[in-house]
Enzyme design. Structure first.
Site, PDB file in Angstrom:
ATOM      1  CG  HIS A  70       2.621  21.449  59.830  1.00 30.95           C
ATOM      2  ND1 HIS A  70       3.049  22.678  60.274  1.00 30.95           N
ATOM      3  CD2 HIS A  70       2.022  21.676  58.635  1.00 30.95           C
ATOM      4  CE1 HIS A  70       2.710  23.607  59.401  1.00 30.95           C
ATOM      5  NE2 HIS A  70       2.081  23.022  58.396  1.00 30.95           N
ATOM      6  CD  GLU A  72       6.176  20.227  64.428  1.00 36.54           C
ATOM      7  OE1 GLU A  72       7.178  20.949  64.564  1.00 36.54           O
ATOM      8  OE2 GLU A  72       5.599  20.082  63.326  1.00 36.54           O
ATOM      9  CB  CYS A 100       4.529  26.420  62.491  1.00 40.84           C
ATOM     10  SG  CYS A 100       3.153  25.250  62.561  1.00 40.84           S
ATOM     11  CB  CYS A 103       3.257  22.471  65.232  1.00 40.69           C
ATOM     12  SG  CYS A 103       2.762  21.786  63.623  1.00 40.69           S
TER      13      CYS A 103
END
Length: 178
Positions: A70, A72, A100, A103
Site C-alpha cells: 500500500h 503508506e 486501512c 497501514c
C-alpha cells in the site's frame, strides 16, 4: 475517540489549514500517479516539520502482486531511507481517506507523529466510491485503532472541501481487475 489535533500539540501548531490542504493535494497527485502507472489509485506523502515532502508512497499492489505494498507502506520505507526512523515523530503523514487497518498500524509503529486525512473513507457515502471490488475488507476505523495505542498520535481532518477531488481519482476505476 478523542485524539489530539495540531492545535493541541505545540510541534504541529504552525501547520495551518491552507498548508494541510496543499499537502493533501500533493498526496492526491501521488494517488493519481499510481493509477496512471497501472496500480490501485492510492498514494500519500510524508512532510517534515517545515512542510517539506520527505517521502512519497505510491501503491504498488498490482505491479508487485504483493498485497502489503500500500502507499503508506511504501512511504514509510522511503522515509526511513531518507530521514531515518528517529525523525518520523516530527513528521506528518498525508492520506486521502484514512489508512486501512494494516497501514494504520504501520504508521503508528513507525512512530509518525501526525496523521492528516482529507475525507473519511469509511463513511458509507465515500466507501461506495472506493471499495475494492468485493475483496475482503477490514472496516475498523483508523481513529478507533489509534485510540487504543499507548502513545497518542495527532490526527487532523477531515477536509470535506477536497471530497470531489479525492473521489475523482476512483471514478471508473475497476478494482476487480487483476
Amino acid at each position: 475517540m478523542n485524539l489530539p489535533s495540531k492545535h493541541d500539540v505545540a510541534r504541529f501548531a504552525h501547520f495551518d489549514d491552507a498548508l494541510d490542504i496543499a499537502l493533501l493535494r500533493k498526496a492526491n497527485a501521488v494517488g493519481w500517479r499510481a493509477r496512471e502507472n497501472g496500480d490501485e489509485p492510492y498514494g500519500c506523502i510524508l512532510a517534515d516539520q517545515n512542510g517539506n515532502i520527505v517521502a512519497e508512497g505510491e501503491c504498488h499492489v498490482r505491479r508487485t502482486g504483493d498485497p502489503t505494498r500500500h502507499g503508506e507502506m511504501m512511504m514509510i520505507l522511503e522515509a526511513i531511507k531518507n530521514v531515518g526512523v528517529d525523525a518520523l515523530g516530527d513528521c506528518s503523514a498525508y492520506v486521502s481517506g484514512g489508512p486501512c487497518v494494516m497501514c494504520t498500524g504501520a504508521i503508528y509503529w513507525a512512530g509518525i507523529g501526525r496523521l492528516v486525512y482529507a475525507i473519511d473513507i469509511a463513511a458509507a457515502d465515500n466507501r461506495d466510491h472506493t471499495e475494492n471490488g468485493g475483496k475482503p475488507t477490514l472496516r475498523s476505523h483508523f481513529k478507533d485503532i489509534l485510540a487504543t495505542g499507548s502513545r497518542q498520535m495527532v490526527v487532523d481532518g477531515p477536509y470535506p472541501e477536497l471530497r470531489d477531488e479525492i473521489l475523482a481519482r476512483f471514478k471508473g476505476y475497476d478494482f476487480s481487475a487483476d
